[in-house]
Design a protein around this motif. Sequence first.
Motif, PDB file in Angstrom:
ATOM      1  N   ILE A 111       3.706 -23.143  -9.496  1.00 20.62           N
ATOM      2  CA  ILE A 111       4.360 -22.429  -8.629  1.00 20.62           C
ATOM      3  C   ILE A 111       3.510 -20.887  -8.418  1.00 20.62           C
ATOM      4  CG2 ILE A 111       6.650 -21.274  -7.882  1.00 20.62           C
ATOM      5  CD1 ILE A 111       7.711 -23.280  -9.658  1.00 20.62           C
ATOM      6  N   ARG A 112       3.084 -20.477  -9.561  1.00 18.99           N
ATOM      7  CA  ARG A 112       2.398 -18.969  -9.312  1.00 18.99           C
ATOM      8  C   ARG A 112       1.120 -19.166  -8.538  1.00 18.99           C
ATOM      9  NH1 ARG A 112       1.423 -16.902 -15.348  1.00 18.99           N
ATOM     10  NH2 ARG A 112       0.746 -15.169 -14.367  1.00 18.99           N
ATOM     11  N   VAL A 113       0.380 -20.244  -8.686  1.00 20.09           N
ATOM     12  CA  VAL A 113      -0.898 -20.523  -7.842  1.00 20.09           C
ATOM     13  C   VAL A 113      -0.303 -20.539  -6.479  1.00 20.09           C
ATOM     14  CG1 VAL A 113      -2.743 -22.185  -7.463  1.00 20.09           C
ATOM     15  CG2 VAL A 113      -2.014 -21.670  -9.910  1.00 20.09           C
ATOM     16  N   LEU A 114       0.649 -21.464  -6.166  1.00 20.97           N
ATOM     17  CA  LEU A 114       1.155 -21.532  -4.773  1.00 20.97           C
ATOM     18  C   LEU A 114       1.252 -20.051  -4.194  1.00 20.97           C
ATOM     19  CD1 LEU A 114       2.395 -22.782  -2.455  1.00 20.97           C
ATOM     20  CD2 LEU A 114       4.606 -22.683  -3.635  1.00 20.97           C
ATOM     21  N   GLY A 115       1.777 -18.986  -5.119  1.00 17.78           N
ATOM     22  CA  GLY A 115       1.911 -17.630  -4.505  1.00 17.78           C
ATOM     23  C   GLY A 115       0.670 -17.089  -4.182  1.00 17.78           C
ATOM     24  N   GLY A 116      -0.111 -17.451  -5.142  1.00 18.79           N
ATOM     25  CA  GLY A 116      -1.661 -16.747  -4.999  1.00 18.79           C
ATOM     26  C   GLY A 116      -2.287 -17.143  -3.990  1.00 18.79           C
ATOM     27  N   ILE A 117      -2.010 -18.438  -3.511  1.00 21.16           N
ATOM     28  CA  ILE A 117      -2.557 -19.007  -2.341  1.00 21.16           C
ATOM     29  C   ILE A 117      -1.892 -18.487  -1.069  1.00 21.16           C
ATOM     30  CG2 ILE A 117      -2.958 -21.313  -1.081  1.00 21.16           C
ATOM     31  CD1 ILE A 117      -2.948 -22.611  -3.338  1.00 21.16           C
ATOM     32  N   LEU A 118      -0.771 -18.396  -1.126  1.00 23.44           N
ATOM     33  CA  LEU A 118       0.090 -17.702   0.009  1.00 23.44           C
ATOM     34  C   LEU A 118      -0.341 -16.348   0.170  1.00 23.44           C
ATOM     35  CD1 LEU A 118       3.982 -18.735  -0.612  1.00 23.44           C
ATOM     36  CD2 LEU A 118       2.047 -19.647   1.222  1.00 23.44           C
ATOM     37  N   GLY A 119      -0.602 -15.473  -0.851  1.00 21.01           N
ATOM     38  CA  GLY A 119      -1.254 -14.314  -0.869  1.00 21.01           C
ATOM     39  C   GLY A 119      -2.412 -14.062  -0.112  1.00 21.01           C
ATOM     40  N   ALA A 120      -3.087 -14.909  -0.600  1.00 19.72           N
ATOM     41  CA  ALA A 120      -4.617 -14.781  -0.094  1.00 19.72           C
ATOM     42  C   ALA A 120      -4.676 -15.285   1.396  1.00 19.72           C
ATOM     43  CB  ALA A 120      -5.402 -16.188  -0.806  1.00 19.72           C
ATOM     44  N   ALA A 121      -3.690 -16.317   1.811  1.00 25.81           N
ATOM     45  CA  ALA A 121      -3.632 -16.579   3.140  1.00 25.81           C
ATOM     46  C   ALA A 121      -3.107 -15.494   4.166  1.00 25.81           C
ATOM     47  CB  ALA A 121      -2.849 -18.004   3.408  1.00 25.81           C
ATOM     48  N   CYS A 122      -2.128 -14.539   3.664  1.00 25.61           N
ATOM     49  CA  CYS A 122      -1.541 -13.617   4.184  1.00 25.61           C
ATOM     50  C   CYS A 122      -2.507 -12.667   4.635  1.00 25.61           C
ATOM     51  CB  CYS A 122      -0.343 -13.283   3.634  1.00 25.61           C
ATOM     52  SG  CYS A 122       1.180 -14.381   3.951  1.00 25.61           S
ATOM     53  N   ALA A 123      -3.171 -12.136   3.563  1.00 24.14           N
ATOM     54  CA  ALA A 123      -4.298 -11.282   3.628  1.00 24.14           C
ATOM     55  C   ALA A 123      -5.218 -11.541   4.633  1.00 24.14           C
ATOM     56  CB  ALA A 123      -4.953 -10.809   2.218  1.00 24.14           C
ATOM     57  N   TYR A 124      -5.975 -12.654   4.466  1.00 18.95           N
ATOM     58  CA  TYR A 124      -7.106 -13.246   5.483  1.00 18.95           C
ATOM     59  C   TYR A 124      -6.522 -13.468   6.750  1.00 18.95           C
ATOM     60  CZ  TYR A 124     -10.279 -16.323   7.684  1.00 18.95           C
ATOM     61  OH  TYR A 124     -11.368 -16.891   8.555  1.00 18.95           O
ATOM     62  N   LEU A 125      -5.217 -13.866   6.938  1.00 20.63           N
ATOM     63  CA  LEU A 125      -4.810 -14.000   8.551  1.00 20.63           C
ATOM     64  C   LEU A 125      -4.760 -12.549   9.003  1.00 20.63           C
ATOM     65  CD1 LEU A 125      -2.059 -16.882   8.825  1.00 20.63           C
ATOM     66  CD2 LEU A 125      -4.274 -16.726  10.124  1.00 20.63           C
ATOM     67  N   ALA A 126      -4.034 -11.637   8.247  1.00 19.84           N
ATOM     68  CA  ALA A 126      -4.040 -10.350   8.894  1.00 19.84           C
ATOM     69  C   ALA A 126      -5.216  -9.804   8.975  1.00 19.84           C
ATOM     70  CB  ALA A 126      -2.991  -9.423   7.531  1.00 19.84           C
ATOM     71  N   TYR A 127      -6.136  -9.892   8.257  1.00 22.62           N
ATOM     72  CA  TYR A 127      -7.565  -9.332   8.596  1.00 22.62           C
ATOM     73  C   TYR A 127      -8.160  -9.848   9.622  1.00 22.62           C
ATOM     74  CZ  TYR A 127     -12.494  -9.436   8.348  1.00 22.62           C
ATOM     75  OH  TYR A 127     -13.889  -9.289   8.497  1.00 22.62           O
ATOM     76  N   ARG A 128      -7.907 -11.187   9.901  1.00 23.90           N
ATOM     77  CA  ARG A 128      -8.716 -11.828  10.980  1.00 23.90           C
ATOM     78  C   ARG A 128      -8.130 -11.277  12.296  1.00 23.90           C
ATOM     79  NH1 ARG A 128     -12.698 -12.951  12.790  1.00 23.90           N
ATOM     80  NH2 ARG A 128     -12.613 -15.157  13.318  1.00 23.90           N
ATOM     81  N   LEU A 129      -6.647 -11.268  12.152  1.00 20.59           N
ATOM     82  CA  LEU A 129      -5.752 -11.009  13.282  1.00 20.59           C
ATOM     83  C   LEU A 129      -6.185  -9.419  13.676  1.00 20.59           C
ATOM     84  CD1 LEU A 129      -3.469 -11.450  15.210  1.00 20.59           C
ATOM     85  CD2 LEU A 129      -1.975 -10.519  13.487  1.00 20.59           C
ATOM     86  N   ALA A 130      -6.126  -8.646  12.835  1.00 17.47           N
ATOM     87  CA  ALA A 130      -6.996  -7.118  13.252  1.00 17.47           C
ATOM     88  C   ALA A 130      -8.232  -7.230  13.755  1.00 17.47           C
ATOM     89  CB  ALA A 130      -6.441  -6.269  12.233  1.00 17.47           C
ATOM     90  N   ASP A 131      -8.964  -8.059  13.107  1.00 16.57           N
ATOM     91  CA  ASP A 131     -10.375  -8.064  13.684  1.00 16.57           C
ATOM     92  C   ASP A 131     -10.520  -8.744  15.027  1.00 16.57           C
ATOM     93  OD1 ASP A 131     -13.173  -7.374  12.776  1.00 16.57           O
ATOM     94  OD2 ASP A 131     -13.410  -9.684  13.101  1.00 16.57           O
TER      95      ASP A 131
END
Length: 492
Positions: A111-131
Amino acid sequence: MNTSYTDEKSPRSQPEETAPAATAETRSAFARVRTALVWIVLGWTVALEQLDDNSFLTHLRTGRWILEHHGVPHSDIYSYTVPGAPWVAQSWLAEVLYAGLYESPVGPNGIRVLGGILGAACAYLAYRLADRAAAGRARTVVVLLPALFVSALYWVERPLFIGILAFLALLWIVEIPDSAAGRRPLIALPLLMWLWANCHGSFALGFAYLALHLLGRWADGHRPWQGRERRLLQATVLAFAACFLNPYGAGLVLFPVQLLTHGEALQYVPEWQSPDLRSLVGAAFAVWIAVFVAVLVLARTRPTRRDVLVSLPFLLLGLWALRNAAVAPLVGLPIAARLLPAAPPPVRRPRLDVAVVTTAVLIAASLTRSQLAEPPFDLSRYPVAAMRSVEEQGLLGRRLFTTTGWAGYVIHRYWPRQRVFMDDRYDMYPTDFAVNYQKVRHGDARWRTTFDRYRVEVVVWETGAPLTELLTESPSWRTVYRDRLATVLVRR
């Protein structure tokens, strides 16, 4: 080429005439990978924390119940005050996911790894969205960092985290029309909204965003029955219909509306209160508002009517209830990114890129190893010792009164042997009941009436709290355990 969702009449939407030569195509692919990886590592490490959220503990126990019974609960199973009351476990799909990982060989660390994956996905999507919104021409870190900082404060192990990722996916579909998902809204939107609706009630904010977007585009001269707006409208209707495909039918779809009818009780819940500037979330949200307004005021091009109509209501929602601050900055992120001034092209330094990528990977590996070496659960803020005392003294199973936050731990650790007076499912408990609980919690004189009415026998409460002091002074109650965190009292 600018691929963001802007008004075709806006100068920013015609880059071949107005955009400087330094566009996204002039940047090295490795530099893009470097920047993306830095955000991914940040998102991963921020979300890879120990499990300690009280709501999560209840969600986990519910998910295990669903797996054990091969179906979802339709009535309350955790309390002795309203047993059998109608209950919509609106996050049932996320709860099954949590329980599946918990019961699997990977255990709670999964479950912790799932949280890490969600966090990585959120950060990446937000970066790509802004870019993508800025067409790679601006230093979007100016708006990306404060927006993500606010949202990341809610990146904890609860279904809202999944809702935040779903909101970013929705923004990607709408704001980047030439993306793979953006070109296929009739497929992407129904699938996304169905998953979102079955994971968290924040899906209602997604439909609100879609409605505001279509209205805003109409105000800019793009009718919702023509062009891409027509496809988005059709996809929205299909998505709404798809949301009814769930174990609760209309009950799950109407859940967000019914939750708001408990407003009198929700006013006592911190995440449903207005932001406090003295708190970290409140101060961070205020910084985001200041940055967003500054970008809009100083921008060379004026925001479209659509941009104003979409961003303003979500800023107000964030000011109304703290939990909305998790998504409000994300809505304004691509809008602010589009309005940023163009920046000079970055200087290509391949060796620096390699060094940054290598360092980021090493840091991520080191932090992951050290964090996963810790126990998966952090129960330091729960009455672990106090409840152990309750069990050892043969008091387990009696009518227990404890805080709604601690009730999640009691449910996770001791249910079904121990039921609770009330937990944080404010959508299920009657409003009058929940309001009365809050008054008793703060030492209201009617605590005796409430305890007598529900025949409360054992109280596990915060040491030093007003209610604890009242019970300690009462001849009808005796203290059987006390530590710095919790006190256990038993009716004489």
